[in-house]
Design an enzyme around this catalytic site. Sequence first.
Site, mmCIF file in Angstrom:
data_model
loop_
_atom_site.group_PDB
_atom_site.id
_atom_site.type_symbol
_atom_site.label_atom_id
_atom_site.label_comp_id
_atom_site.label_asym_id
_atom_site.label_seq_id
_atom_site.Cartn_x
_atom_site.Cartn_y
_atom_site.Cartn_z
ATOM 1 N N GLU A 450 0.808 -1.215 0.000
ATOM 2 C CA GLU A 450 0.000 0.000 0.000
ATOM 3 C C GLU A 450 0.848 1.274 0.000
ATOM 4 O O GLU A 450 0.707 2.156 0.836
ATOM 5 C CB GLU A 450 -0.970 -0.016 1.186
ATOM 6 C CG GLU A 450 -2.015 -1.112 1.031
ATOM 7 C CD GLU A 450 -2.997 -1.186 2.176
ATOM 8 O OE1 GLU A 450 -4.186 -1.473 1.918
ATOM 9 O OE2 GLU A 450 -2.590 -0.982 3.342
ATOM 10 N N GLU A 518 -4.272 -10.088 0.034
ATOM 11 C CA GLU A 518 -5.094 -9.973 1.242
ATOM 12 C C GLU A 518 -6.537 -10.272 0.841
ATOM 13 O O GLU A 518 -7.035 -9.741 -0.152
ATOM 14 C CB GLU A 518 -5.000 -8.575 1.865
ATOM 15 C CG GLU A 518 -3.615 -8.222 2.396
ATOM 16 C CD GLU A 518 -3.536 -6.811 2.967
ATOM 17 O OE1 GLU A 518 -4.603 -6.238 3.309
ATOM 18 O OE2 GLU A 518 -2.415 -6.273 3.061
#
Length: 1010
Positions: A450, A518
């Site tokens: 991220e 994820e």
Amino acid sequence: MDAHATLISYNSLEEALKGDREASPYRMSLNGTWKFAWAKNPDSRIVNFYERDFDTSGWADMPVPSQWQLQGYDYPQYSNVRYPWIEHDDIRAPFAPVNYNPVGSYVRTFTVPKVWEDKPIFISFQGVESAFYVWLNGELVGYSEDTFTPAEFDLTPYLVEGENKLAVEVYRWCDGSWMEDQDFWRMSGIFREVYLFTAPGVHVYDFHVNTDLDEPCKDADLRVQAKIVNYDGREAGAVTLEAQLYDRGGREVLKQPIQMAGAFDDADSCEVAGAVQVLNPLKWSAEKPNLYTLVLRLKDGFGQTLQFVSCRVGFRKFEIEEGLMKINGKRILLKGVNRHEFSCDTGRALGYEDMLHDILLMKTHNINAVRTSHYPNHPRWYDLCDEYGLYVIDETNLETHGAWAFGQPEAEIVPASRPEWTANVIDRCNSMMQRDKNHPSVIIWSLGNEAWGGDNFVKMHDYLREQDPSRPVHYEGVTMWRKSDAASDIESRMYSPPRVLEEYALQQGPKKPFILCEYSHAMGNSCGGLTEYLALFEKYPVLQGGFIWDWVDQAIRVKQEDGTSYMAYGGDFGESPHDGNFCGNGLIFADRSVSPKLLEVKKCYQNVKITAEDLARGTFRISNGHLFTDLGEYDCKWTLSRNGEPVHQGRLAVEAAPGETVVVDLSEAYPNEAMLAEEYVLTFSMTLKETTAWAEAGHETAFEQFVLPVKTSTSEALSVEVAAAPQAEKRGNVLHVEGQRFAVEFDLTTGDLSSYRVGGTELLQQPMAPNFWRPSTDNDRGNRHPERCAPWREAGSQRKLAGLEWQTNLEEVRVSLRYALPTSPDSLLDLHYSVSGDGAVEVRGCLTPGLGLPEIPEIGMMFTMDPSFNRITWYGKGPRESYWDRKAGAKLALHSGRVEDQFVPYLRPQECGNKTDVRFATVTNAAGAGFRIEGEPTFEYNVLPYTPSEIERCDHYHLLPKPEKSVVRIIHKQMGVGGDDSWGARTHPEYTIYANQTYSFAFKLIAIEG
């Protein structure tokens, strides 16, 4: 010092074969008690504490490794995206906070062992958060940042005879903290080991082992490269490095060691390399983690041994071929989990026992892969993954989530394509790669998490591929900025719903292998719908698995004055900003106990699939989903149960090579016929024949169950006697219904079943009432379910009686009710009670929702009993909780337990303890009196010490009221728990109760006298 592989020197071949780095005579631990002083910010720190004559005897003690926030200093702060300093320092990258940036000053002394005299002395800091300076005897040795990879310094020029003073100044935040905005607790200190180490003047500084398999993945080329340094130049000349391979029994594998010659001439280091072919070595995989030991023996020009070093070696080949990731030539399916390093007691100062506990739990629950989210883990973790068998995505210590937002100009994002950050990010991925390059468990390098995209990620990718062509590179962030797509060899996404996966799989043309780095966000009561993901992974080869978020709840155990403790989350320490209990995403709880979610994962991740080929004829297909394991390594056991109780069992001799399917015939185990109310279930169980490193013989790795189509006999029904109808009498506002040894009462003003006595014992503490609400889960709150579905919250408790009739006949007393539910527009509920002469109460309901209403959380009835009714049994899914969309891991059987044990301690109290597919159940006291509930045919069942409203009112488990009742919910349907994510995703439609149809339900309540 330059980054290098994890290694230590040994004195002998025996020491090198054992490979115990901590026991090496060339290593000296500096763990233990240090002196410590804390300052709020750099301006208030003790500037000259490092000076040799500065007295720190009055300072406090600090254990190393540890994090100072858990030792009484400063405060821990949990933040997901936001940088933790935003409310006290108005700064932009790359500047560090100044108003509140605590500094920890550490001091200890040491004396160098006599046997180390005349050798170079180094110090290794395995992990310091987040930046630090080092002084020895008053002299500045150096500075380091990058929290999660080793920082090593040459202490030789600064040492004195006798006692040496080591001083370390640690900053909570630094410019590097802009790169470390991971979703975790923000804490500080020396949290991994510190040790001194030495080596001969001429020694192996670094080495790289590569085991490249040939095309059929049979034979291997073993290649070794090494860097040898001549520390002080006194032994310049020729050197020889010998490499020998040993099997687990300590036997030599190579007929002759690899000989690698080098010379220093005028340089202080030299590079050597060598290779040899190894014929058909045992291969390494997560299923078969076969390891060898490579021992490097360094000799001088006279043939004298200078040094031994060693490492474990696994022969394996990981590659992307024809658009698929393959391990040793076979398409891999990553059944993974993300893992933060965290302990509720020690933070990121994780002990070996915690790591081993994690490894064993993962292996015993069919997890085969782990992503080191979002930083390199402790070196021991990789040793364990090598030894026990886990595939690892090793992730660079890089996340800048709080420095970018969707739609933000690229020039404002960190690090993006900004050249001033290039050296930083390259250094971070290099430090990880150099340390971990020799671990066979590491199959993929990851550039971080991220941090958006940009040219810097392409440069990181290219650097890693150049340095280590044997591993692909992963980075999910390219999905934010497709101009950087070349930065990832894998299409990686987060929290995509199943339909998106299928859309990708069906795209035409070449594409990258796909993983979910994820998914199935395990926050609180979650992981619903996991079966849908696994079905897609198995259906489409390009979908190669994913990593559940995440492994362990990040909560901190806080002890209270009365000696009790509770698990704290964001905001509990008065810190701001914080993100509450968003740190509670684990498949295991913060104390490392197993949550019910992990059992679902185990079932969904199992590698043996059992299906009915012809259920009526008793034939079944057993498919081997392993890549390298024959089913002959398992015992295939079967059990035949009647109404949940075993009546017959046996075992089958099953052998099937990886990828193969066998058909077995169990028709002889079938019963001839069943009486009414009898159900036969056949359960298959695959268990280990032999004890492994990670589980004892008999450990179950897979199971499947089948309800058998057995012919039903009606002979039992013919002999049933019908009891005489009970007597009914109106007594004021109460309808009193009485039979032999039981009495039931209905409140005629509300229609409630308000009393049920059997043998003189009152079974109801509060009346039976309709219920349409469940305690909100974390996922519910994330998708605004409590607000959206608010009309149903009080629909049961605020109902208005719109009609009541009762009548008696020769067999029963019937009470018919109609309620208007205040759902705006109103909904209608029709309830019918039938009380028979034996005391059984049949309840039938029909819910007609009003037009345009939101989905319904739950449809059922609820009542409370005295807390003495604390024993439950049920024939249904168990033994742990199960839900409509999370019940694959629960077994259909007869289960029992205590009411207080049904409450599941999620970090924030929420819906829990539910049981699905229940045929019948009981709630009784110690004497055996209570209720038996029978479904028509099944129901859901929930018995807890708290009402839904009590659970919702408390934000911590320890704040729940003292149990004073047993709350029984008999549920027609409860919506699934969901779990695609916890910030907006709703429960999948097939597990949602939409208010667009009429729902009918029925069950029977039977008193048990005891």
